[in-house]
Each structure stands twice: as C-alpha cells, then as structure tokens.
Motif scaffolding. Structure first.
Motif, PDB file in Angstrom:
ATOM      1  N   THR A 164       0.833  -1.211   0.000  1.00  0.00           N
ATOM      2  CA  THR A 164       0.000   0.000   0.000  1.00  0.00           C
ATOM      3  C   THR A 164       0.861   1.252   0.000  1.00  0.00           C
ATOM      4  O   THR A 164       0.672   2.161  -0.820  1.00  0.00           O
ATOM      5  N   THR A 165       1.816   1.325   0.927  1.00  0.00           N
ATOM      6  CA  THR A 165       2.663   2.512   1.003  1.00  0.00           C
ATOM      7  C   THR A 165       3.571   2.638  -0.213  1.00  0.00           C
ATOM      8  O   THR A 165       3.850   3.746  -0.671  1.00  0.00           O
TER       9      THR A 165
ATOM     10  N   GLU B  12      -3.975  12.580  -1.988  1.00  0.00           N
ATOM     11  CA  GLU B  12      -4.498  12.205  -3.312  1.00  0.00           C
ATOM     12  C   GLU B  12      -4.100  10.773  -3.668  1.00  0.00           C
ATOM     13  O   GLU B  12      -4.912   9.990  -4.174  1.00  0.00           O
ATOM     14  N   ALA B  13      -2.845  10.428  -3.407  1.00  0.00           N
ATOM     15  CA  ALA B  13      -2.366   9.073  -3.703  1.00  0.00           C
ATOM     16  C   ALA B  13      -3.037   8.035  -2.810  1.00  0.00           C
ATOM     17  O   ALA B  13      -3.353   6.924  -3.255  1.00  0.00           O
ATOM     18  N   LEU B  14      -3.286   8.385  -1.542  1.00  0.00           N
ATOM     19  CA  LEU B  14      -3.992   7.470  -0.631  1.00  0.00           C
ATOM     20  C   LEU B  14      -5.411   7.232  -1.115  1.00  0.00           C
ATOM     21  O   LEU B  14      -5.902   6.088  -1.088  1.00  0.00           O
ATOM     22  N   ALA B  15      -6.080   8.281  -1.570  1.00  0.00           N
ATOM     23  CA  ALA B  15      -7.453   8.136  -2.087  1.00  0.00           C
ATOM     24  C   ALA B  15      -7.479   7.193  -3.281  1.00  0.00           C
ATOM     25  O   ALA B  15      -8.380   6.349  -3.411  1.00  0.00           O
ATOM     26  N   LEU B  16      -6.486   7.306  -4.157  1.00  0.00           N
ATOM     27  CA  LEU B  16      -6.413   6.413  -5.321  1.00  0.00           C
ATOM     28  C   LEU B  16      -6.158   4.975  -4.871  1.00  0.00           C
ATOM     29  O   LEU B  16      -6.776   4.039  -5.398  1.00  0.00           O
TER      30      LEU B  16
ATOM     31  N   ALA C  63      -5.562  -0.049  -0.461  1.00  0.00           N
ATOM     32  CA  ALA C  63      -5.614   0.399   0.929  1.00  0.00           C
ATOM     33  C   ALA C  63      -6.935  -0.009   1.555  1.00  0.00           C
ATOM     34  O   ALA C  63      -7.981   0.005   0.896  1.00  0.00           O
ATOM     35  N   GLU C  64      -6.873  -0.381   2.835  1.00  0.00           N
ATOM     36  CA  GLU C  64      -8.076  -0.732   3.580  1.00  0.00           C
ATOM     37  C   GLU C  64      -8.884   0.532   3.878  1.00  0.00           C
ATOM     38  O   GLU C  64      -8.389   1.656   3.767  1.00  0.00           O
ATOM     39  N   ALA C  65     -10.146   0.336   4.294  1.00  0.00           N
ATOM     40  CA  ALA C  65     -10.980   1.480   4.694  1.00  0.00           C
ATOM     41  C   ALA C  65     -10.294   2.257   5.819  1.00  0.00           C
ATOM     42  O   ALA C  65     -10.328   3.490   5.857  1.00  0.00           O
ATOM     43  N   ASP C  66      -9.654   1.543   6.747  1.00  0.00           N
ATOM     44  CA  ASP C  66      -8.815   2.163   7.762  1.00  0.00           C
ATOM     45  C   ASP C  66      -7.367   1.796   7.435  1.00  0.00           C
ATOM     46  O   ASP C  66      -6.910   0.689   7.741  1.00  0.00           O
ATOM     47  N   PRO C  67      -6.618   2.708   6.821  1.00  0.00           N
ATOM     48  CA  PRO C  67      -5.267   2.379   6.338  1.00  0.00           C
ATOM     49  C   PRO C  67      -4.173   2.585   7.371  1.00  0.00           C
ATOM     50  O   PRO C  67      -2.988   2.507   7.040  1.00  0.00           O
ATOM     51  N   THR C  68      -4.539   2.829   8.629  1.00  0.00           N
ATOM     52  CA  THR C  68      -3.566   3.215   9.653  1.00  0.00           C
ATOM     53  C   THR C  68      -2.385   2.248   9.750  1.00  0.00           C
ATOM     54  O   THR C  68      -1.222   2.670   9.789  1.00  0.00           O
TER      55      THR C  68
END
Length: 431
Positions: free
Chosen positions: A164-165, A181-185, A192-197
């Motif tokens: 993911t990262t 923006e990249a996380l949203a994509l 990425a999971e709904a909670d990407p923590t």
C-alpha cells in the motif's frame, strides 16, 4: 513412509486470503498427487456467517461456525489459519497444536507478538507451525532465511514489505501527487483498507521486520522492539528534492545485526536511484539480504493480494503434507537460540535529509550550521533553491550521525526565531 490417499485440512476464515487458498487448492487438484504424493481435501471451513459464506464456494456442506467440530476431529491433520487478528486465532492455533494438528498461518500480528509461545507449543507437540505468508505475500523469504541461507551469518535485511505505502509513494513520485491524493487512489483501487492506519503508519511493515529479524539473527525480536514511522508526512516537495539529488523515497524496513545489538526500524528513507530497491514500484515488495557467504541477495514479487498470499499458504500446506508422509513434522522448530540486545534508536547512526523554512537574511545559514556543529552533526550538503514568501527554503543533508544528536538539533531550532519551520526530517540510506 506413510501413504495417504488424501490429507484432510480445515480452513479458518473465508475472507480474501481464505478464498484465495480455496481457489489455489482447487487449481492444484489435478497435480497434487504428482507434486506431493497425496491429495489435500478441505473437510471444514470455519466462518462466522454461514449464509454469507455459502455463496462463495461450491460445496457449502463443509462450512461450520463451531470450532469444536474441527479441533475434535482426529481426521483433520492440518489447520490453516487465515482469520487474522490476535483472538480467537491465537487460541485456535494453540488448541490445534495441543491436539496434535499441524498449523499454517498467515497471521503476522500474532507471530510478531507471540511467536515464542507459539513455537514453544509447536516444539512440545512435535508439530509444524509454518507462516511463509505472514511477511511478504507470494515472496518466499521465511523458508530461505531458515533453510536456504542457514549457512550464513546474516548481518542485514532491508526491504519494501508493504504494498500500500509503496503504491502511494510510487504515485507521488511518478505522477506528482500529494499524499492524500495518492492514498485516495490506493483506496479506490483496493490497495488500501478502509482504515489504512496499519499500513501508512508503518505498523504492518514493523510486524514483518520483527519476524524476519528474529529468524535472520537467531534472537527473539517482537513488534514492540521495532521503531515505526509512517509516510503521512512525506510531501511532493520531498519527492522532488530527492529526485534532484538522484534518490527516491521508500518506506523501508531495516534490520541490522551489529556488535552493539540488533537495529530494527521502519521509516521512510532516501535511497540512491541505483540501489536495487529504488526500482521496486507500485504494490510490489522486495527484500534485500546480506550475509557473509551469500553476499547480497534480493527477493522480489507481489507482496499481497488474494492469490499471491494464497500461493505462500499453499506452499506451506504442501510442505507439511510431505512431512506427514515421511513422519518428520516439527523438524525445523524455533531458531531463536541467542539473546541479543535491541539497540536503542537514539544510538543508531544515519544520514539525514532536513527541509526547513528560515528567514531570508544574512547570517541565518551560519546560525543553522552552528547549531548542527555544536551538537556533533556534520553537514554534507546544503541546498537553497527557492523562496516561499519572505522566507527561504533550505535542504540540509547531514553526514552519518547519531539519532540523538539530530533530535538535540531539532530542539534547538524550535527556540530559534530565524527558523520558522522544520518541514521534513527523513533518513538517508548509507553504508
């Protein structure tokens, strides 16, 4: 050698990975006899919601929500845990081994935290506990560390172990995106999971590094020992500066066996474009290993996903199936026979990239360099290319220095009126 017409197994969980395991076993059905001398038959699949799970597979009669139907069934010889989380997965694995069953798991959280207790039970029960899929999806790394590279004294493991990262940083580098923006994509595309923590804060990678370090250095390392720092503070400006100096930014897991103790950390790092890890992009993973006999080796491939992760799980199942037939389960148990100290993060040496906003006046650069010099931080390079309003943006790249001295410098900058902001602090790869 015992001859089995079939070996019966139970699958715990039918989520993404569980369904992948089910599919790969179906895909391998015709060739199992040739590859492992027997057939693997799924006798039970443990799920929470029977109705929901029934629509995913051909034969819903194998579904159950009762663990006792599995642990008390003497015909089930292998338990495959792909539920995730700490409990009830931990209890199920312990009870399965206590009942004499072999176990395959993809549970990095559990292995990173309670690996010793689980391996102790496996040894006591004479069982296999295999977890190839817990670290880097389809990439074989656990078995190579335990077996293929066992003739080495390994001194370093460094890798990209979170897809993911890596996808996010690739998009920031190649398309000029900012982090959000990249996380949203990544979320939109399912990386990425709904909670990407756990991904973006480095926690997922930290667990994987703890597992690899334990095996590579033969000394127990837990997740709590790993310093973790994510990528949420990385900006497009950092990416551009890195490119200007011939580097890329990656979230790296680093484990080193030093005379002062084991270094274990996860954080963003600038690495030279010529380094093999620099060209690992998108959701791919790679693990770079250094040993006294092998020298350098790198393992590369898909680090996550339904079928890639299932590939590693099924590889472990096949390994155990062979062990069952030759009655040699439990032959490779815990390899942590040393008790090495964990090196404090403050004592670890790195080069550093610092991006700062300062007053655009004579003498400010001299004051900044004086702060570093007074705190034992040598400077390799200073870059000043642009102004932001009335302020100047400078980038400082240090020589290799101790973490504590950089921290001391940052505290001093907080008290300097000429330094308005330290925008970024990123470590730089150095031999």
């Amino acid at each position: 050698m015992k001859e089995y017409k079939e070996i019966q197994v139970a699958l715990l969980g039918l989520g993404t990975v569980g369904l992948g395991v089910y599919k790969v076993l179906q895909m391998q059905k015709e060739e199992m006899q040739h590859k492992i001398g027997t057939e693997i038959k799924i006798k039970k699949i443990l799920v929470r919601n029977l109705e929901k799970a029934a629509g995913k597979i051909e034969d819903a009669s194998v579904l159950t929500n009762n663990w006792q139907e599995i642990v008390n069934d003497d015909k089930i010889q292998i338990v495959i845990e792909v539920m995730g989380g700490m409990e009830p997965a931990r209890t199920y694995i312990m009870e399965a081994m206590q009942a004499g069953k072999q176990v395959v798991t993809a549970n990095k959280d559990l292995i990173a935290a309670d690996g010793k207790e689980l391996m102790d039970q496996a040894k006591k029960s004479g069982c296999d506990l295999l977890f190839e899929a817990a670290v880097a999806g389809a990439i074989p790394i656990i078995r190579p560390l335990k077996q293929c590279l066992a003739g080495n004294h390994l001194s370093e493991i460094m890798g990209i172990v979170n897809g993911t990262t890596n996808f996010i940083l690739t998009k920031m580098a190649q398309d000029g995106m900012e982090f959000e923006e990249a996380l949203a994509l990544a979320t939109e595309l399912g990386y990425a999971e709904a909670d990407p923590t756990a991904d973006i804060e480095g926690l997922d990678a930290g667990r994987k590094v703890a597992i690899m370090a334990s095996i590579a250095f033969n000394s127990r390392v837990t997740f709590d020992d790993v310093y973790t720092e994510g990528i949420t503070k990385i900006t497009a400006s950092d990416i551009r500066y890195a490119k200007e100096i011939g580097s890329v930014i990656k979230l790296l897991g680093v484990a080193r066996n030093t005379p002062e103790g084991i270094e274990v950390r996860v954080h963003p790092m600038l690495i030279p474009e010529r380094h093999p890890l620099a060209s690992v992009n998108d959701s791919f993973n790679a693990v770079f290993v250094h040993g006294d006999a092998v020298d350098d080796a790198m393992f590369y491939g898909r680090g996550a996903g339904e079928l890639p992760t299932a590939s590693a799980v099924v590889g472990d199942i096949f390994d155990i199936a062979r062990n069952l037939q030759y009655e040699c389960c439990g032959r490779i148990s815990c390899t942590c026979y040393k008790q090495l100290p964990i090196k404090a993060m403050d004592d670890i040496c790195s080069k550093y990239f610092l991006r700062m906003l300062v007053e655009n006046e004579p003498g400010v650069l001299a004051a900044v360099t004086a702060v570093f010099g007074d705190r034992k931080v040598s400077i390799e390079q200073i870059i000043q290319k642009k102004k932001i309003g009335e302020l100047a943006e400078i980038v400082v790249i240090t020589e290799k220095v101790k973490e504590r001295h950089v921290k001391d410098s940052l505290k001093a900058f907080e008290e300097m009126t000429a330094v308005k902001k330290v925008s970024s602090v990123i470590r730089v790869y150095g031999e």
